[in-house]
Design an enzyme around this catalytic site. Structure first.
Site, PDB file in Angstrom:
ATOM      1  N   LYS A  92       0.797  -1.223   0.000  1.00  0.00           N
ATOM      2  CA  LYS A  92       0.000   0.000   0.000  1.00  0.00           C
ATOM      3  C   LYS A  92       0.832   1.277   0.000  1.00  0.00           C
ATOM      4  O   LYS A  92       0.457   2.278  -0.581  1.00  0.00           O
ATOM      5  CB  LYS A  92      -0.964  -0.008   1.181  1.00  0.00           C
ATOM      6  CG  LYS A  92      -2.073  -1.043   0.991  1.00  0.00           C
ATOM      7  CD  LYS A  92      -3.355  -0.616   1.650  1.00  0.00           C
ATOM      8  CE  LYS A  92      -4.524  -1.434   1.131  1.00  0.00           C
ATOM      9  NZ  LYS A  92      -4.489  -2.835   1.615  1.00  0.00           N
ATOM     10  N   GLU A 114     -10.076   6.664   3.148  1.00  0.00           N
ATOM     11  CA  GLU A 114     -11.014   5.689   3.695  1.00  0.00           C
ATOM     12  C   GLU A 114     -10.200   4.451   4.075  1.00  0.00           C
ATOM     13  O   GLU A 114      -9.139   4.217   3.525  1.00  0.00           O
ATOM     14  CB  GLU A 114     -12.052   5.294   2.639  1.00  0.00           C
ATOM     15  CG  GLU A 114     -11.604   4.211   1.626  1.00  0.00           C
ATOM     16  CD  GLU A 114     -10.487   4.644   0.682  1.00  0.00           C
ATOM     17  OE1 GLU A 114     -10.316   5.869   0.486  1.00  0.00           O
ATOM     18  OE2 GLU A 114      -9.785   3.767   0.145  1.00  0.00           O
ATOM     19  N   SER A 381       1.376  -9.712  -1.164  1.00  0.00           N
ATOM     20  CA  SER A 381       1.038  -8.294  -1.004  1.00  0.00           C
ATOM     21  C   SER A 381       1.343  -7.744   0.386  1.00  0.00           C
ATOM     22  O   SER A 381       1.569  -6.551   0.552  1.00  0.00           O
ATOM     23  CB  SER A 381      -0.442  -8.076  -1.332  1.00  0.00           C
ATOM     24  OG  SER A 381      -1.251  -8.959  -0.567  1.00  0.00           O
TER      25      SER A 381
HETATM   26  C1  LIG Z   1      -5.364  -3.830   1.076  1.00  0.00           C
HETATM   27  C2  LIG Z   1      -4.693  -5.106   0.833  1.00  0.00           C
HETATM   28  C3  LIG Z   1      -5.032  -5.928  -0.260  1.00  0.00           C
HETATM   29  C4  LIG Z   1      -6.165  -5.630  -1.201  1.00  0.00           C
HETATM   30  O1  LIG Z   1      -6.036  -4.466  -1.933  1.00  0.00           O
HETATM   31  P1  LIG Z   1      -5.697  -4.433  -3.500  1.00  0.00           P
HETATM   32  O2  LIG Z   1      -5.943  -3.035  -3.877  1.00  0.00           O
HETATM   33  O3  LIG Z   1      -6.592  -5.403  -4.186  1.00  0.00           O
HETATM   34  O4  LIG Z   1      -4.273  -4.825  -3.636  1.00  0.00           O
HETATM   35  C5  LIG Z   1      -4.310  -7.090  -0.445  1.00  0.00           C
HETATM   36  N1  LIG Z   1      -3.314  -7.454   0.384  1.00  0.00           N
HETATM   37  C6  LIG Z   1      -2.962  -6.683   1.436  1.00  0.00           C
HETATM   38  C7  LIG Z   1      -1.850  -7.149   2.315  1.00  0.00           C
HETATM   39  C8  LIG Z   1      -3.631  -5.498   1.704  1.00  0.00           C
HETATM   40  O5  LIG Z   1      -3.280  -4.762   2.766  1.00  0.00           O
END
Ligand SMILES: *Cc1c(COP(=O)(O)O)cnc(C)c1O
Length: 401
Positions: A92, A114, A381
């Site tokens: 993020k 948000e 992610s």
């Molecule tokens: C917020 C988040 C997501 C989902 O958001 P995307 O915009 O689809 O990437 C996925 N993995 C993690 C670790 C997150 O914090």
């Protein structure tokens, strides 16, 4: 980028995207679009962002050959893109640093955002602290209760958290509240949207800031193996980590792009967030895309064990990539994701976010069907420390967060 880039210029991805916003926001959206187009290729802006990404966020993130998983699954070579190693623990921050820097260039002194689970709120509060900006975060009242630790973390970073009691007190209501606040006060305020969603230019801008992920994957994999991947996999909520991981491979037609959405308790129940499998085209939150809707066209309640994936929509570029069959989207249930959470911890010593484990779960299915000279890159992610207590509860062990 031939076809896709052309669509982007008009703020459209095929039929999806666009700008469905109140008249009062139009001027500000135009100013934002102009500023983004001015700075995205500006050498000073790019150098300052790169410096923040490398020296504050910790980029480039590692591309790691997961040898034990590869051996265990007896198929394709598995590589993990370690976005979990970024500062604040996920992808993020890539987007947040980019937008905060742009907002500063536009003369803004205040960021609003948000947040659902709190991850994007924490990342935004972090960037605001770093850059000496004010920060206010909108969060559904139910989420404020469920995510007390992240609320405190945002406050610790100097942000003000607003509890949104309208609607169901969840993420979609927080988005509405943030949009209203932005409409009320655009002079000094930037609305820092956390995923590839909302009106143009957000889906394009967020994708571009996240595309550093696929830029690095390509260079790192070529250096390590001399090849391109056969498959790139990522989880999809709003779609930003997946767009970031896909983007620089869109024109490499032999690279399969696969997004994993939250099938919750199963896509044939009403407790899931599988927007691309079960959604219908609609207009919501400033964009035309796919949404989970009831028969009256109202936005449905969604569910996933993973708070980062339970959004009833999806970024418009994913809806487009699905429509032109350039990317595939599969559903992964809570059960499968929890199994993958434990599996990757035990195989590789990595506690990955439950969101990311939706992609890991599909690696487990796909790798054994592929040859040993083929390559899967799975985007991790985020890190999973935040999920440990919930997974324990899922397994019937009661520990305190
Ligand atoms: C917020 C988040 C997501 C989902 O958001 P995307 O915009 O689809 O990437 C996925 N993995 C993690 C670790 C997150 O914090």
């Amino acid at each position: 980028m031939d076809k896709v880039e052309e669509q982007t210029k008009a703020g459209r991805f095929g039929q999806f995207g666009g700008q469905y916003i109140p008249e009062t926001l139009m001027g500000e959206i135009d100013r934002l679009t102009a500023a983004y187009n001015k700075y995205k290729d500006d050498p000073d802006f790019k150098a300052e962002l790169k410096d923040l990404l490398n020296n504050y966020a910790g980029r480039p993130s590692l591309l790691y050959h997961a040898k034990r998983m590869t051996e265990d699954l007896c198929g394709a070579q598995i590589y993990l893109k370690r976005e979990d190693l970024n500062h604040t623990g996920s992808h993020k921050l890539n987007n947040v640093l980019g937008q905060a820097l742009l907002a500063q260039r536009m003369g803004k002194t205040r960021l609003i955002a948000e947040t659902g689970a709190g991850q994007h709120g924490v990342a935004t509060a972090t960037a605001a602290a770093l850059m000496g900006m004010e920060c206010e975060v909108f969060m559904g009242s139910l989420d404020v209760e469920r995510q007390a630790l992240n609320v405190y973390r945002m406050e610790l970073l100097g942000a003000k958290v607003h509890s949104v009691t309208t609607g169901t007190g969840t993420l979609k209501d927080a988005v509405n509240a943030a949009m209203q606040e932005w409409t009320r006060r655009v002079d000094d305020t930037h609305y820092l949207i956390g995923s590839t969603m909302g009106p143009y230019p957000f889906p394009t801008m967020v994708r571009d800031f996240q595309s550093v992920i696929s830029e690095e994957i390509k260079a790192q994999l070529l250096e390590q193996t001399g090849k391109l991947p056969d498959v790139v996999l990522a989880c999809v909520g709003g779609g930003s980590n997946a767009m970031g991981a896909f983007y620089n491979f869109i024109d490499d037609k032999d690279v399969r792009l696969i997004g994993c959405e939250a099938a919750g308790k199963g896509i044939d129940t009403d407790q899931h967030a599988a927007t691309l499998e079960k959604g219908r085209t609609g207009i919501f939150h400033g964009m035309k895309s796919k949404f989970l809707q009831d028969d009256d066209g109202d936005i449905k309640e969604v569910y996933s064990i993973s708070a980062g994936l339970d959004y009833p929509g999806i970024g418009p570029e994913h809806a487009f990539l699905q429509e032109i069959h350039r990317a595939e989207y599969v559903g992964i249930t809570d059960d499968e994701a929890v199994d993958a959470f434990e599996y990757i911890a035990q195989q590789e010593g990595i506690v990955a976010a439950i969101e990311s484990c939706h992609a890991v779960a599909y690696v487990k299915k796909l790798a054994p069907t592929m040859r040993k000279d083929q390559i899967i890159v799975c985007n991790l992610s985020g890190r999973g420390d935040k999920d440990v207590a919930a997974i324990a509860r899922y397994r019937g062990v009661d520990i305190h967060d």
